[in-house]
Design a protein around this motif. Structure first.
Motif, PDB file in Angstrom:
ATOM      1  N   GLN A  51      10.365  18.658   6.782  1.00 43.31           N
ATOM      2  CA  GLN A  51       8.949  18.510   6.434  1.00 43.31           C
ATOM      3  C   GLN A  51       8.051  18.819   7.629  1.00 43.31           C
ATOM      4  N   ASP A 250       0.446   9.958  -3.478  1.00 42.32           N
ATOM      5  CA  ASP A 250       1.328  10.965  -2.877  1.00 42.32           C
ATOM      6  C   ASP A 250       0.533  12.070  -2.189  1.00 42.32           C
ATOM      7  N   GLU A 251      -0.607  12.431  -2.765  1.00 46.16           N
ATOM      8  CA  GLU A 251      -1.451  13.452  -2.134  1.00 46.16           C
ATOM      9  C   GLU A 251      -2.016  12.945  -0.808  1.00 46.16           C
ATOM     10  N   GLU A 254       0.777  13.077   1.792  1.00 50.95           N
ATOM     11  CA  GLU A 254       1.023  14.452   2.226  1.00 50.95           C
ATOM     12  C   GLU A 254      -0.042  14.939   3.197  1.00 50.95           C
ATOM     13  N   GLU A 258       0.566  15.829   7.349  1.00 52.67           N
ATOM     14  CA  GLU A 258       0.225  17.092   8.010  1.00 52.67           C
ATOM     15  C   GLU A 258      -0.712  16.840   9.190  1.00 52.67           C
TER      16      GLU A 258
END
Length: 285
Positions: A51, A250-251, A254, A258
């Protein structure tokens, strides 16, 4: 006749059985590295989880093949005892604990107000926000302060330097409050999330090292600023539909992942989830 309610004993939880002890340091995460105060080696090139590699692979940095992501220092650079600190040799957690328990520590990182103050004395319009890199960008970007780390890095470094040299800060926050794919969607700059965070942290790292070299007895730390995004996981954006959400948990996970990869690769010592208006967002971070 009023019935007297029976007084029941207070419900006991497992943590009630743990004897309280005086706090001697900030709360530690559950990882062995944190609890054992293991120094961070700052060798981020060794972090090769799929990831993490996926985030780096889609980076927009012009020189992404040669990015400096390792930030360890020579163990003999500065003396070994507090108040000196060397990355890779010393534990940041141990140092921060000693700092907080021996003196008043100063943190600063209010980038928005400093950029506004700069714009009162200097021209900072749409053209300056775009710079050469985003000269032909598809929408207006004035007000996107985080992108100045790419388009006008000297402005951001000068602000960092003022925090350290004028304000005397021990720790400074990065210019990354809105550097998430979610927040950058307002400017169609989602793809630049990693670069924005990397640049914001790298510029701070360079200035902190520069100022620390002048006075090694006062190490300066880079605090990677993780903002709340402009969406909330707990509250509906519509008064007509309390169950509606414009972002999923979940968004959020994520987009924060990042951001954190960019902040760490750029040289952050500490990560700070700041300006919390939704604890669910904070949990995702």
């Amino acid at each position: 006749m009023t019935k007297v309610r029976e007084k029941l004993p207070r419900l006991q939880f497992d943590y009630d059985k743990i004897a309280p002890v005086p706090a001697t340091e900030p709360p530690t995460p559950t990882s062995d590295a944190a609890r054992n105060h293991t120094p961070n080696p700052y060798i981020n090139s060794a972090l090769v989880h799929e990831q993490i590699l996926a985030v780096r692979a889609k980076a927009t940095n012009l020189n992404k093949e040669t990015l400096k992501i390792d930030h360890g220092q020579d163990s003999s650079l500065y003396p070994e005892s507090f108040p000196h600190f060397v990355r890779g040799r010393d534990s940041a957690r141990t140092y921060i604990t000693s700092l907080f328990t021996s003196q008043i520590a100063i943190y600063d990182g209010a980038m928005g107000t400093m950029i506004q103050n700069y714009s009162k004395r200097n021209r900072l319009e749409e053209e300056e926000y775009r710079g050469d890199r985003f000269l032909d960008w598809s929408c207006n970007v004035k007000g996107n302060n985080d992108m100045l780390s790419i388009s006008q890095p000297q402005i951001i470094q000068d602000i960092y330097r003022q925090y350290l040299e004028v304000g005397g800060s021990n720790m400074i926050g990065t210019n990354t409050f809105s550097s998430t794919t979610i927040a950058m969607a307002d400017y169609d700059m989602q793809a630049y999330a990693y670069e924005l965070n990397y640049q914001g942290a790298r510029l701070a790292r360079e200035v902190c090292d520069e100022v620390t070299a002048k006075d090694p007895s006062k190490p300066r730390f880079v605090v990677g600023a993780i903002g709340p995004t402009n969406r909330t996981g707990s509250i509906s954006p519509s008064v007509e539909d309390p169950a509606a959400r414009n972002v999923t948990f979940d968004e959020l996970v994520e987009t924060y992942f990042e951001q954190i990869v960019g902040l760490v690769d750029g040289g952050s010592d500490i990560l700070m989830v700041e300006t919390i208006f939704d604890t669910l967002n904070a949990k995702a971070a």
